[in-house]
Design a protein around this motif. Structure first.
Motif, short mmCIF file in Angstrom:
data_model
loop_
_atom_site.label_atom_id
_atom_site.label_comp_id
_atom_site.label_asym_id
_atom_site.label_seq_id
_atom_site.Cartn_x
_atom_site.Cartn_y
_atom_site.Cartn_z
N HIS A 34 0.77 -1.24 0.00
CA HIS A 34 0.00 0.00 0.00
C HIS A 34 0.80 1.29 0.00
N VAL A 35 2.10 1.25 0.23
CA VAL A 35 2.87 2.49 0.32
C VAL A 35 3.86 2.56 -0.84
N GLN A 36 3.75 3.63 -1.60
CA GLN A 36 4.75 3.87 -2.64
C GLN A 36 4.99 5.37 -2.73
N SER A 68 -5.19 -0.24 -3.15
CA SER A 68 -4.90 1.20 -3.14
C SER A 68 -3.45 1.42 -2.74
N PHE A 69 -2.78 2.32 -3.45
CA PHE A 69 -1.42 2.72 -3.13
C PHE A 69 -1.45 4.13 -2.57
N LEU A 70 -0.88 4.30 -1.39
CA LEU A 70 -0.76 5.62 -0.75
C LEU A 70 0.58 6.22 -1.18
N HIS A 71 0.53 7.41 -1.76
CA HIS A 71 1.75 8.08 -2.21
C HIS A 71 2.10 9.16 -1.19
N ASP A 72 2.56 8.70 -0.04
CA ASP A 72 2.88 9.57 1.08
C ASP A 72 4.04 8.90 1.82
N PRO A 73 4.93 9.68 2.44
CA PRO A 73 6.05 9.05 3.16
C PRO A 73 5.54 8.10 4.26
N LEU A 74 6.22 6.98 4.41
CA LEU A 74 5.82 5.99 5.41
C LEU A 74 5.75 6.59 6.81
N ASP A 75 6.68 7.45 7.17
CA ASP A 75 6.65 8.08 8.50
C ASP A 75 5.36 8.87 8.72
N ASP A 76 4.87 9.53 7.67
CA ASP A 76 3.61 10.28 7.79
C ASP A 76 2.42 9.33 7.94
N ILE A 77 2.46 8.21 7.23
CA ILE A 77 1.38 7.22 7.35
C ILE A 77 1.41 6.61 8.74
N ILE A 78 2.60 6.32 9.27
CA ILE A 78 2.72 5.79 10.64
C ILE A 78 2.11 6.76 11.64
N MET A 79 2.29 8.06 11.44
CA MET A 79 1.73 9.05 12.36
C MET A 79 0.20 8.99 12.42
N THR A 80 -0.44 8.47 11.39
CA THR A 80 -1.89 8.31 11.39
C THR A 80 -2.32 7.38 12.51
N CYS A 81 -1.47 6.44 12.89
CA CYS A 81 -1.79 5.51 13.99
C CYS A 81 -2.00 6.24 15.31
N ASP A 107 -5.94 3.98 -6.95
CA ASP A 107 -6.75 2.77 -6.80
C ASP A 107 -6.58 1.91 -8.04
N CYS A 108 -6.39 0.61 -7.83
CA CYS A 108 -6.24 -0.35 -8.92
C CYS A 108 -7.36 -1.37 -8.83
N GLN A 109 -8.19 -1.44 -9.85
CA GLN A 109 -9.34 -2.34 -9.91
C GLN A 109 -9.08 -3.41 -10.96
N LEU A 110 -9.21 -4.67 -10.57
CA LEU A 110 -9.04 -5.79 -11.51
C LEU A 110 -10.14 -5.73 -12.56
N VAL A 111 -9.77 -5.80 -13.84
CA VAL A 111 -10.76 -5.81 -14.92
C VAL A 111 -10.76 -7.12 -15.69
N SER A 112 -9.68 -7.90 -15.59
CA SER A 112 -9.61 -9.17 -16.31
C SER A 112 -8.57 -10.07 -15.67
N ARG A 113 -8.88 -11.37 -15.62
CA ARG A 113 -7.92 -12.37 -15.12
C ARG A 113 -7.28 -13.14 -16.28
N VAL A 114 -7.86 -13.03 -17.48
CA VAL A 114 -7.42 -13.81 -18.63
C VAL A 114 -6.89 -12.88 -19.71
N PRO A 115 -5.76 -13.08 -20.33
CA PRO A 115 -4.82 -14.19 -20.08
C PRO A 115 -3.96 -13.93 -18.85
N SER A 116 -3.91 -12.70 -18.36
CA SER A 116 -3.18 -12.40 -17.12
C SER A 116 -3.95 -11.29 -16.40
#
Length: 165
Positions: A34-36, A68-81, A107-116
């Motif tokens: 989730h973190v990038q 979902s990928f959060l594009h925020d520094p990990l330290d900032d996400i940790i502070m949410t805790c 957000d990444c939504q799966l649209v197809s499993r075939v062929p990959s």
């Protein structure tokens, strides 16, 4: 394939996608999934999601239906805790906290499993809710809590989260 086999396949796929891959702690798997930050460049959001989800799905062996990928520094996400505690959307999780500001999210939504596995991507500015736990013995963190579960993302109105209950 009979009804029992289909049911067993569905339960197995659920357990596989919920499981933490070998070599990861709960917090490390959260970070991997989730973190990038910063966000990797791609031609468009669909290409971004296909590239990043290929990496995630490699660990589980199945096409994850949504991520979902959060594009925020990990330290900032940790502070949410350490924000106010709220009820988690998924009742099996406890100790959830909402972000006090919107961050860039893809957000990444799966649209197809075939062929990959193929995904459709969408970027947004959004708040998020994370479930937090104390660090596992294998983690060398000075923080008493680490995010281990992305419970929800939502738009600009932080109170809209409460409408889902």
């Amino acid at each position: 394939m009979g009804t029992f086999q289909l049911l067993l396949l569905g339960v197995t796929m659920f357990l596989v996608t919920e499981a933490i891959p070998p070599g990861f702690t709960r917090a490390q798997w959260f970070n991997e999934q989730h973190v990038q930050y910063p966000k990797k460049n791609a031609l468009n959001e669909n290409v971004y999601c296909n590239n990043e989800m290929r990496r995630i799905n490699h660990y589980t062996g199945v096409c994850k239906s949504f991520n979902s990928f959060l594009h925020d520094p990990l330290d900032d996400i940790i502070m949410t805790c350490f924000q106010s505690s709220i009820r988690c959307k998924r009742k099996k999780y406890k100790n959830c906290h909402y972000s006090n500001r919107a961050v860039n999210i893809t957000d990444c939504q799966l649209v197809s499993r075939v062929p990959s596995c193929r995904y459709s991507g969408r970027s947004k500015q959004s708040h998020f809710v994370v479930g937090c736990l104390p660090p596992s013995p294998g983690e060398h963190s000075t923080s008493p809590l680490l995010p281990t579960h992305l419970d929800k993302t939502w738009g600009q109105n932080p109170y809209s989260y409460l409408l889902d209950f």
